[in-house]
Structure formats: C-alpha cells, structure tokens
Design an enzyme around this catalytic site. Structure first.
Site, PDB file in Angstrom:
ATOM      1  N   CYS A  74      23.098   2.111 -12.465  1.00  0.00           N
ATOM      2  CA  CYS A  74      22.621   3.206 -13.312  1.00  0.00           C
ATOM      3  C   CYS A  74      23.809   4.139 -13.575  1.00  0.00           C
ATOM      4  O   CYS A  74      24.321   4.771 -12.638  1.00  0.00           O
ATOM      5  CB  CYS A  74      21.500   3.956 -12.595  1.00  0.00           C
ATOM      6  SG  CYS A  74      20.917   5.366 -13.523  1.00  0.00           S
ATOM      7  N   GLY A  75      24.249   4.207 -14.818  1.00  0.00           N
ATOM      8  CA  GLY A  75      25.446   4.977 -15.169  1.00  0.00           C
ATOM      9  C   GLY A  75      25.226   6.478 -15.035  1.00  0.00           C
ATOM     10  O   GLY A  75      26.038   7.191 -14.424  1.00  0.00           O
ATOM     11  N   ASN A 170      17.248  -3.939 -20.686  1.00  0.00           N
ATOM     12  CA  ASN A 170      17.097  -2.638 -21.338  1.00  0.00           C
ATOM     13  C   ASN A 170      17.353  -2.860 -22.821  1.00  0.00           C
ATOM     14  O   ASN A 170      18.157  -3.724 -23.201  1.00  0.00           O
ATOM     15  CB  ASN A 170      18.094  -1.654 -20.744  1.00  0.00           C
ATOM     16  CG  ASN A 170      17.894  -1.515 -19.242  1.00  0.00           C
ATOM     17  OD1 ASN A 170      16.957  -0.880 -18.791  1.00  0.00           O
ATOM     18  ND2 ASN A 170      18.754  -2.168 -18.457  1.00  0.00           N
ATOM     19  N   GLU A 188      14.002   1.659 -21.246  1.00  0.00           N
ATOM     20  CA  GLU A 188      14.530   1.204 -19.951  1.00  0.00           C
ATOM     21  C   GLU A 188      13.542   0.332 -19.195  1.00  0.00           C
ATOM     22  O   GLU A 188      12.408   0.750 -18.950  1.00  0.00           O
ATOM     23  CB  GLU A 188      14.875   2.416 -19.077  1.00  0.00           C
ATOM     24  CG  GLU A 188      16.302   2.856 -19.222  1.00  0.00           C
ATOM     25  CD  GLU A 188      16.707   3.837 -18.131  1.00  0.00           C
ATOM     26  OE1 GLU A 188      16.529   3.554 -16.940  1.00  0.00           O
ATOM     27  OE2 GLU A 188      17.195   4.918 -18.514  1.00  0.00           O
ATOM     28  N   ARG A 189      14.031  -0.826 -18.812  1.00  0.00           N
ATOM     29  CA  ARG A 189      13.211  -1.664 -17.922  1.00  0.00           C
ATOM     30  C   ARG A 189      13.100  -0.938 -16.580  1.00  0.00           C
ATOM     31  O   ARG A 189      14.015  -0.205 -16.179  1.00  0.00           O
ATOM     32  CB  ARG A 189      13.835  -3.055 -17.797  1.00  0.00           C
ATOM     33  CG  ARG A 189      14.693  -3.243 -16.619  1.00  0.00           C
ATOM     34  CD  ARG A 189      15.247  -4.608 -16.396  1.00  0.00           C
ATOM     35  NE  ARG A 189      16.470  -4.415 -15.626  1.00  0.00           N
ATOM     36  CZ  ARG A 189      17.173  -5.347 -15.060  1.00  0.00           C
ATOM     37  NH1 ARG A 189      16.827  -6.607 -15.211  1.00  0.00           N
ATOM     38  NH2 ARG A 189      18.252  -5.058 -14.368  1.00  0.00           N
ATOM     39  N   CYS A 198      20.537   6.748 -21.374  1.00  0.00           N
ATOM     40  CA  CYS A 198      20.824   5.680 -20.406  1.00  0.00           C
ATOM     41  C   CYS A 198      22.338   5.445 -20.418  1.00  0.00           C
ATOM     42  O   CYS A 198      22.912   5.101 -21.458  1.00  0.00           O
ATOM     43  CB  CYS A 198      20.071   4.413 -20.824  1.00  0.00           C
ATOM     44  SG  CYS A 198      20.441   3.015 -19.761  1.00  0.00           S
TER      45      CYS A 198
HETATM   46  N1  LIG Z   1      19.272   4.857 -16.538  1.00  0.00           N
HETATM   47  C1  LIG Z   1      20.237   3.944 -16.159  1.00  0.00           C
HETATM   48  C2  LIG Z   1      19.927   2.487 -16.131  1.00  0.00           C
HETATM   49  C3  LIG Z   1      19.069   2.185 -14.925  1.00  0.00           C
HETATM   50  C4  LIG Z   1      18.854   0.724 -14.689  1.00  0.00           C
HETATM   51  C5  LIG Z   1      17.889   0.136 -15.641  1.00  0.00           C
HETATM   52  N2  LIG Z   1      16.635   0.813 -15.741  1.00  0.00           N
HETATM   53  C6  LIG Z   1      17.690  -1.326 -15.233  1.00  0.00           C
HETATM   54  O1  LIG Z   1      16.829  -1.633 -14.376  1.00  0.00           O
HETATM   55  O2  LIG Z   1      18.426  -2.170 -15.751  1.00  0.00           O
HETATM   56  C7  LIG Z   1      21.623   4.270 -16.665  1.00  0.00           C
HETATM   57  O3  LIG Z   1      21.904   5.462 -16.887  1.00  0.00           O
HETATM   58  O4  LIG Z   1      22.467   3.381 -16.748  1.00  0.00           O
END
Ligand SMILES: N[C@@H](CCC[C@H](N)C(=O)O)C(=O)O
Length: 261
Positions: A74-75, A170, A188-189, A198
C-alpha cells in the site's frame, strides 16, 4: 482490551495505525480487523497497518485491507507509516523499512511530504484498451472520457471480478488533465469500493501513461479525489527503476480501542 491506535490519512486514503512492536495485536483475527475498519460500528478506515520490529531495517510494515485480509503493498499506507515512525521517534527524516514486496527507502521532505521509493517495475502489459502492471499491488489502468461522471464502484467491480477473478486487481480510471497531469479514480480490491486515492494506483497510472506515450516526462502529477500526488521514475532497460511516490500525510486523531468485537 485497551490498545492505543492512531488514524492517518494520505490524500484521503485513511488508515488505522497500531504500534505493534510489543506484539500485542491479534494479527490473525480478520474479523476483528474488518470490524475496526468498519465506518459504522468501528473506527473506520480503508486499511489497518501494524508497525513492527524488523531485524534488517528501521521497522516492518504489515498491511491489511478493510475486509481484514493481509494484502500486497500500500503506497499511501507506506507514506503514512513513515510519518508515524517519525512521530514515535523511531526515525528522523530518512529511513528504510521492510514491507511485503521488499525493502523501501523513504525521506520526509522539507515541505513535510513523504517521498517513498516503490519497487522497480519490469513487466508492463499493454493491451488495446488498458495497461496492467504490478507496482507492489496489481493495477489495471484504463483511459476514460468523462471521469467525473463515471460510476467507479460499479465499473470497477465489473472489471475486478469479471477480468481478474477472486484474486482480483485494483482498477484505475484515468483522464489526461494538462501536460504531465492526470486525473485518477481508483476502485480498490479488499475495500471493494472507490477510495479517495491509491498510492500504488497512481504510481501504476504514471508508468502506464509513460509506457503508452501519453507523457514523455519522468515526473508526473496525479490528481486523485483526495488530493495531489507526484510520481518520479527512470526508464530502465526492461521497465522502470528509481520509482518514487511523493505526497502529504496527516495524523488525524489518536485513541484507544476498548473492546473486542
Ligand atoms: N491503498 C493502497 C493499495 C492497497 C492495496 C490494495 N487494496 C490491494 O489489495 O491490492 C495504496 O495506496 O497503494
């Protein structure tokens, strides 16, 4: 149970943060994590992040989506965790930490933004209607005409389940908005909804826009619904290296979890 927690947001992507260096958090309890992230009966957040000890770097990031599943990188969460580590006095303005996709370096800039190095990207799949790449998490990137009016929750879910099955991806919808600037909305998944931003998603958008020649700049601005992020990168022989995600973070409150679910 009395467990201190903090809430951070980075361009509207919000996270419950727990200092788990003493290993007091029930890590395997998915139901509990999804309860804490629930916006009606819990604290409410897109995800929950544990800061843990690491033998190799300053700390370890353990990330859970709001559905309670541990997930990929998660970035925005990584950027917020760097700010949290500084708040806790673990680091000053530079750090390295380990996450599920490997080691990350980060800097807190003079204007208080967090500049986080993302993993190198070696495989960009260009299809007629979309681009797919993994920036620590899997991302589908698709250009659309009227981003403002798009039902992102509906169209994102269709693609997430229809094209990528249970494991999912995603889904990012993109519209150019000037030279080297793109508007982005992301499904978002693991949240199974649109989020306000995201980080791995906007990183994927910047690289996909460069790969498909919609920009020739290696510094791209991304307008997410919750704020603006920047992505810098270098072209490598087989993809992209020295990829950085840059943007603001904010601690919004702190509290104490007083119940189980
Ligand atoms: N919000 C995140 C991404 C989080 C992971 C995503 N929901 C997944 O399960 O692939 C971001 O800021 O990168």
């Amino acid at each position: 149970m009395q467990l201190p927690f903090y809430k951070y947001q980075g361009t509207g992507n919000d996270f419950i943060m727990v200092d788990n260096r003493e290993e007091s958090f029930p890590v395997g309890d998915m139901e509990y994590i999804s309860f804490l992230c629930d916006r009606r009966i819990g604290i409410g957040a897109d995800g929950l992040i544990l800061l843990e000890n690491d033998s190799e770097t300053d700390f370890k990031m353990v990330y859970f989506n709001s559905d309670g599943n541990q997930s990929s990188m998660c970035g925005n969460g990584g950027r917020c965790l760097v700010a949290f580590a500084r708040y806790l006095g673990i680091i000053q303005n530079t750090t390295t930490f380990n996450a599920i996709d490997g080691m990350h370096a980060a800097t807190i800039t003079d204007d208080n933004r967090v500049k986080l190095q993302m993993r190198d990207v070696t495989d960009v799949k260009e299809k007629p209607d979309y681009t797919f790449l993994d920036t620590g998490s899997p991302h589908h990137v698709q250009l659309v005409d009227n981003l403002k009016m798009l039902d992102v929750a509906k169209e994102g879910a269709k693609l997430r389940y229809g094209m990528y099955g249970q494991q999912g991806s995603n889904i990012n919808f993109v519209e150019p908005n000037g030279a080297n600037i793109f508007k982005v909305r992301t499904y978002e998944r693991g949240v199974e909804d649109e989020t306000l931003s995201c980080g791995t998603g906007v990183t994927a958008v910047a690289l996909a826009m460069h790969h498909t020649k919609r920009t020739d700049s290696n510094r791209v601005r991304l307008h997410a619904e919750g704020g603006e992020l920047e992505v810098e990168f270098e072209v490598a022989t087989n993809g992209y290296k020295n990829v950085f995600l840059i943007g603001p973070t904010k601690m919004v409150f702190k509290g104490e979890i007083v119940c189980k679910n």
